[in-house]
Design a protein around this motif. Structure first.
Motif, PDB file in Angstrom:
ATOM      1  N   ILE A 290     -23.848 -18.033  27.345  1.00 36.27           N
ATOM      2  CA  ILE A 290     -22.668 -18.067  26.459  1.00 36.27           C
ATOM      3  C   ILE A 290     -21.286 -17.847  27.071  1.00 36.27           C
ATOM      4  O   ILE A 290     -20.346 -18.623  26.964  1.00 36.27           O
ATOM      5  N   GLY A 291     -21.052 -16.766  27.816  1.00 35.99           N
ATOM      6  CA  GLY A 291     -20.077 -16.277  28.503  1.00 35.99           C
ATOM      7  C   GLY A 291     -19.587 -17.411  29.513  1.00 35.99           C
ATOM      8  O   GLY A 291     -18.372 -17.861  29.610  1.00 35.99           O
ATOM      9  N   GLY A 292     -20.565 -17.711  30.277  1.00 40.72           N
ATOM     10  CA  GLY A 292     -20.361 -19.020  31.455  1.00 40.72           C
ATOM     11  C   GLY A 292     -20.051 -20.140  30.871  1.00 40.72           C
ATOM     12  O   GLY A 292     -18.886 -20.736  31.273  1.00 40.72           O
ATOM     13  N   SER A 293     -20.423 -20.651  29.674  1.00 42.57           N
ATOM     14  CA  SER A 293     -20.211 -21.769  28.760  1.00 42.57           C
ATOM     15  C   SER A 293     -18.812 -21.674  28.508  1.00 42.57           C
ATOM     16  O   SER A 293     -18.177 -22.561  28.553  1.00 42.57           O
ATOM     17  N   VAL A 294     -18.364 -20.584  27.910  1.00 38.86           N
ATOM     18  CA  VAL A 294     -16.828 -20.366  27.352  1.00 38.86           C
ATOM     19  C   VAL A 294     -15.890 -20.445  28.752  1.00 38.86           C
ATOM     20  O   VAL A 294     -14.856 -21.025  28.320  1.00 38.86           O
ATOM     21  N   ALA A 295     -16.290 -19.793  29.632  1.00 42.06           N
ATOM     22  CA  ALA A 295     -15.604 -19.754  30.804  1.00 42.06           C
ATOM     23  C   ALA A 295     -15.213 -21.171  31.364  1.00 42.06           C
ATOM     24  O   ALA A 295     -14.265 -21.660  31.642  1.00 42.06           O
ATOM     25  N   LEU A 296     -16.590 -22.081  31.448  1.00 40.53           N
ATOM     26  CA  LEU A 296     -16.149 -23.606  31.915  1.00 40.53           C
ATOM     27  C   LEU A 296     -15.524 -24.323  31.051  1.00 40.53           C
ATOM     28  O   LEU A 296     -14.448 -25.169  31.410  1.00 40.53           O
ATOM     29  N   ALA A 297     -15.652 -23.906  29.705  1.00 36.89           N
ATOM     30  CA  ALA A 297     -14.896 -24.739  28.738  1.00 36.89           C
ATOM     31  C   ALA A 297     -13.147 -24.459  28.686  1.00 36.89           C
ATOM     32  O   ALA A 297     -12.459 -25.296  28.640  1.00 36.89           O
ATOM     33  N   LEU A 298     -12.976 -23.412  29.006  1.00 45.14           N
ATOM     34  CA  LEU A 298     -11.549 -22.987  29.054  1.00 45.14           C
ATOM     35  C   LEU A 298     -10.837 -23.427  30.299  1.00 45.14           C
ATOM     36  O   LEU A 298      -9.817 -23.269  30.083  1.00 45.14           O
ATOM     37  N   GLN A 299     -11.590 -23.734  31.327  1.00 49.03           N
ATOM     38  CA  GLN A 299     -11.040 -24.158  32.480  1.00 49.03           C
ATOM     39  C   GLN A 299     -10.230 -25.367  32.273  1.00 49.03           C
ATOM     40  O   GLN A 299      -9.460 -25.943  32.860  1.00 49.03           O
ATOM     41  N   LYS A 300     -10.707 -26.090  31.146  1.00 47.90           N
ATOM     42  CA  LYS A 300      -9.927 -27.345  30.819  1.00 47.90           C
ATOM     43  C   LYS A 300      -8.462 -27.156  30.138  1.00 47.90           C
ATOM     44  O   LYS A 300      -7.761 -28.109  29.895  1.00 47.90           O
ATOM     45  N   ALA A 301      -8.184 -25.979  29.586  1.00 44.89           N
ATOM     46  CA  ALA A 301      -6.869 -25.560  29.144  1.00 44.89           C
ATOM     47  C   ALA A 301      -5.850 -25.589  30.174  1.00 44.89           C
ATOM     48  O   ALA A 301      -5.983 -24.840  31.322  1.00 44.89           O
ATOM     49  N   PRO A 302      -4.643 -26.275  29.713  1.00 39.58           N
ATOM     50  CA  PRO A 302      -3.663 -26.026  30.684  1.00 39.58           C
ATOM     51  C   PRO A 302      -3.113 -24.715  30.808  1.00 39.58           C
ATOM     52  O   PRO A 302      -2.872 -23.868  30.075  1.00 39.58           O
ATOM     53  N   GLN A 303      -2.619 -24.605  32.008  1.00 45.56           N
ATOM     54  CA  GLN A 303      -1.973 -23.282  32.647  1.00 45.56           C
ATOM     55  C   GLN A 303      -2.859 -22.137  32.035  1.00 45.56           C
ATOM     56  O   GLN A 303      -2.315 -20.958  31.578  1.00 45.56           O
ATOM     57  N   VAL A 304      -4.136 -22.277  32.335  1.00 43.87           N
ATOM     58  CA  VAL A 304      -4.949 -21.011  32.082  1.00 43.87           C
ATOM     59  C   VAL A 304      -5.724 -20.450  33.237  1.00 43.87           C
ATOM     60  O   VAL A 304      -6.485 -21.406  34.004  1.00 43.87           O
ATOM     61  N   LYS A 305      -5.754 -19.518  33.690  1.00 39.75           N
ATOM     62  CA  LYS A 305      -6.535 -19.086  34.656  1.00 39.75           C
ATOM     63  C   LYS A 305      -7.697 -18.038  34.181  1.00 39.75           C
ATOM     64  O   LYS A 305      -7.528 -17.162  33.499  1.00 39.75           O
ATOM     65  N   VAL A 306      -8.867 -18.563  34.354  1.00 35.47           N
ATOM     66  CA  VAL A 306     -10.245 -17.768  33.931  1.00 35.47           C
ATOM     67  C   VAL A 306     -10.773 -16.906  35.115  1.00 35.47           C
ATOM     68  O   VAL A 306     -11.024 -17.352  36.087  1.00 35.47           O
TER      69      VAL A 306
ATOM     70  N   LEU B 177      -5.482 -17.360  19.195  1.00 31.38           N
ATOM     71  CA  LEU B 177      -7.057 -17.441  19.702  1.00 31.38           C
ATOM     72  C   LEU B 177      -7.343 -18.871  19.534  1.00 31.38           C
ATOM     73  O   LEU B 177      -7.939 -19.399  20.299  1.00 31.38           O
ATOM     74  N   GLU B 178      -7.075 -19.221  18.375  1.00 32.13           N
ATOM     75  CA  GLU B 178      -7.417 -20.661  17.911  1.00 32.13           C
ATOM     76  C   GLU B 178      -6.973 -21.725  18.920  1.00 32.13           C
ATOM     77  O   GLU B 178      -7.589 -22.669  19.445  1.00 32.13           O
ATOM     78  N   THR B 179      -5.886 -21.579  19.256  1.00 31.91           N
ATOM     79  CA  THR B 179      -5.423 -22.464  20.296  1.00 31.91           C
ATOM     80  C   THR B 179      -5.976 -22.597  21.802  1.00 31.91           C
ATOM     81  O   THR B 179      -6.218 -23.463  22.174  1.00 31.91           O
ATOM     82  N   LEU B 180      -6.306 -21.459  22.108  1.00 33.70           N
ATOM     83  CA  LEU B 180      -7.105 -21.153  23.217  1.00 33.70           C
ATOM     84  C   LEU B 180      -8.478 -21.775  23.247  1.00 33.70           C
ATOM     85  O   LEU B 180      -9.047 -22.650  23.899  1.00 33.70           O
ATOM     86  N   LEU B 181      -9.392 -21.404  22.072  1.00 30.01           N
ATOM     87  CA  LEU B 181     -10.628 -21.779  21.698  1.00 30.01           C
ATOM     88  C   LEU B 181     -10.759 -23.252  21.300  1.00 30.01           C
ATOM     89  O   LEU B 181     -12.053 -23.789  21.515  1.00 30.01           O
ATOM     90  N   LYS B 182      -9.879 -24.015  20.935  1.00 34.55           N
ATOM     91  CA  LYS B 182      -9.908 -25.324  20.650  1.00 34.55           C
ATOM     92  C   LYS B 182     -10.356 -26.042  21.946  1.00 34.55           C
ATOM     93  O   LYS B 182     -11.005 -27.137  21.755  1.00 34.55           O
ATOM     94  N   TYR B 183     -10.526 -25.528  23.290  1.00 31.41           N
ATOM     95  CA  TYR B 183     -10.917 -26.228  24.373  1.00 31.41           C
ATOM     96  C   TYR B 183     -12.445 -26.335  24.655  1.00 31.41           C
ATOM     97  O   TYR B 183     -12.872 -26.761  25.416  1.00 31.41           O
TER      98      TYR B 183
ATOM     99  N   LYS C 195     -16.006 -26.284  16.289  1.00 32.14           N
ATOM    100  CA  LYS C 195     -15.455 -26.453  14.918  1.00 32.14           C
ATOM    101  C   LYS C 195     -14.928 -24.978  14.324  1.00 32.14           C
ATOM    102  O   LYS C 195     -15.751 -24.048  13.933  1.00 32.14           O
ATOM    103  N   LEU C 196     -13.781 -24.698  14.554  1.00 36.29           N
ATOM    104  CA  LEU C 196     -13.309 -23.255  14.410  1.00 36.29           C
ATOM    105  C   LEU C 196     -13.139 -23.133  12.879  1.00 36.29           C
ATOM    106  O   LEU C 196     -12.555 -23.865  12.194  1.00 36.29           O
TER     107      LEU C 196
END
Length: 365
Positions: A13-29, A159-165, A169-170
């Motif tokens: 779960i944590g790894g999948s969240v990390a991978l997904a959030l790498q698609k967010a602009p100007q975000v360092k995971v 938080l929702e803006t980040l997690l949309k990546y 379905k939030l």
């Protein structure tokens, strides 16, 4: 400005969240895991942009902190966090499958000025660990958020803006609603599935062939009993009040069924199954709280090479499969070959592929 996201716990779960959030602009995971081997693997697989050995130091610069740990571990981390130096604007969340205990503990953080919004991405896999992490794991699955009633709307929206990546379905619910609903559709069914398997085990002592013919409906309804026992031990304990309530309702329902059978009224018995069918058929087809296999039953003739023929066709169309098996006892099943896929789209593509190239009949249970 670059936002720093610290993910603590780099399993599935944590790894999948990390991978997904790498698609967010100007975000360092940034990632941390208690196991040094997992940290090394996270670096090798580039699950995060950076791996750290001290989460406390990394937390000082974090704009978001996400606990990808089991609930009991998350509660321990929340205790430790109360002594950390954090940004006043940091937003903390988790991914645990029960929320009441987490949100009660969150009040302690809230008292120290730390924003905590509970979270539960309702998806999983039959595999575990960092090597099973995927950036698309949560796509189209419900991602439940459980903020306190007094939480600032601005913080929830951040938080929702980040997690949309994650492409989940939030939705927002309170912790008690979450735990009740998940008890009904996820936690209690696991207990039922486990009890059915226990009953099979007891019957098998007297009728050894019972387990050999356990396919079709029995295999489908008990699939979730193969889940991680330690995980379900913790979930059962954490959500035991809700589960006791569900169990009491279930016992009343079974008493009603027993009365129905004793009366032997064929019309009422048919009505009982008809109502169940109607409600079941109207359930939405979507990713649930935990791993869902998308099975396709293929009615194939028995000749040498037929399995490799079909898997070859799927490979030609770049369709991945997660499992394949042959069933011998096929009560209420339509095909001897069962192929499992990761998502509904892959299964639909497989149906078209097999129809086009092999002309075998396929069925979805």
């Amino acid at each position: 400005m670059t936002k720093n996201v610290l993910v603590i716990g780099l399993g599935l779960i944590g790894g999948s969240v990390a991978l997904a959030l790498q698609k967010a602009p100007q975000v360092k995971v940034i990632g941390y895991d208690a196991f040094i081997q997992t940290r090394a693997m996270a670096k090798t697989l580039q699950v995060v942009h950076e791996v750290v050995d001290d989460p406390k130091l990394a937390a000082e610069k974090a704009d978001f902190i996400i606990f990808g740990t089991p609930v009991n571990a998350t509660l321990d981390w929340m205790d430790k966090m109360q002594t950390w130096t954090l940004k006043s604007t940091v937003i903390v969340t988790d991914t645990g499958s029960t929320k009441s205990l987490i949100m009660e503990k969150a009040k302690e953080l809230q008292a120290k000025g730390i924003t905590f919004i509970g979270g539960h991405p309702m998806a999983g896999s039959h595999k575990s660990g960092i090597t099973a992490a995927k950036p698309h794991l949560f796509e189209n699955a419900y991602y439940m958020l459980t903020p306190h009633a007094e939480e600032l709307e601005e913080n929830i929206e951040k938080l929702e803006t980040l997690l949309k990546y994650t492409h989940g379905k939030l939705v927002r619910v309170n912790a008690q609603e979450h735990d009740h609903m998940t008890a009904v559709v996820s936690h209690f069914p696991h207990i039922v599935a486990a009890s059915l398997v226990h009953q099979l085990y007891q019957e098998n002592a007297q009728f050894p062939m019972t387990s050999s013919i356990a396919a079709g409906g029995f295999r489908d309804i008990t699939r979730i009993a193969s889940s991680n026992p330690l995980l379900w031990r913790d979930i059962t304990v954490q959500n035991r009040e809700e589960l006791i309530g569900q169990l009491e309702q279930w016992l009343k329902e079974m008493d009603a069924v027993k009365d129905l059978l004793q009366e032997g009224d064929v019309a009422l018995i048919e009505q009982y199954f008809a109502m169940a069918k109607e409600v079941r058929d109207e359930l939405p087809i979507s990713a649930g709280a935990f791993y869902t296999s998308f099975d396709l039953y293929v009615d194939v003739p028995d000749y040498p090479g037929v399995i490799s023929e079909i898997t070859g066709y799927l490979a030609e169309d770049n369709i991945s499969i997660t499992n394949i098996r042959i069933v011998e006892a096929r009560e209420d099943l339509f095909g001897i070959l069962v192929i499992s896929f990761q998502n509904e789209d892959d299964r639909e593509r497989a149906v078209k592929c097999i129809a086009r190239k092999a002309n075998f009949e396929t069925y979805i249970s």
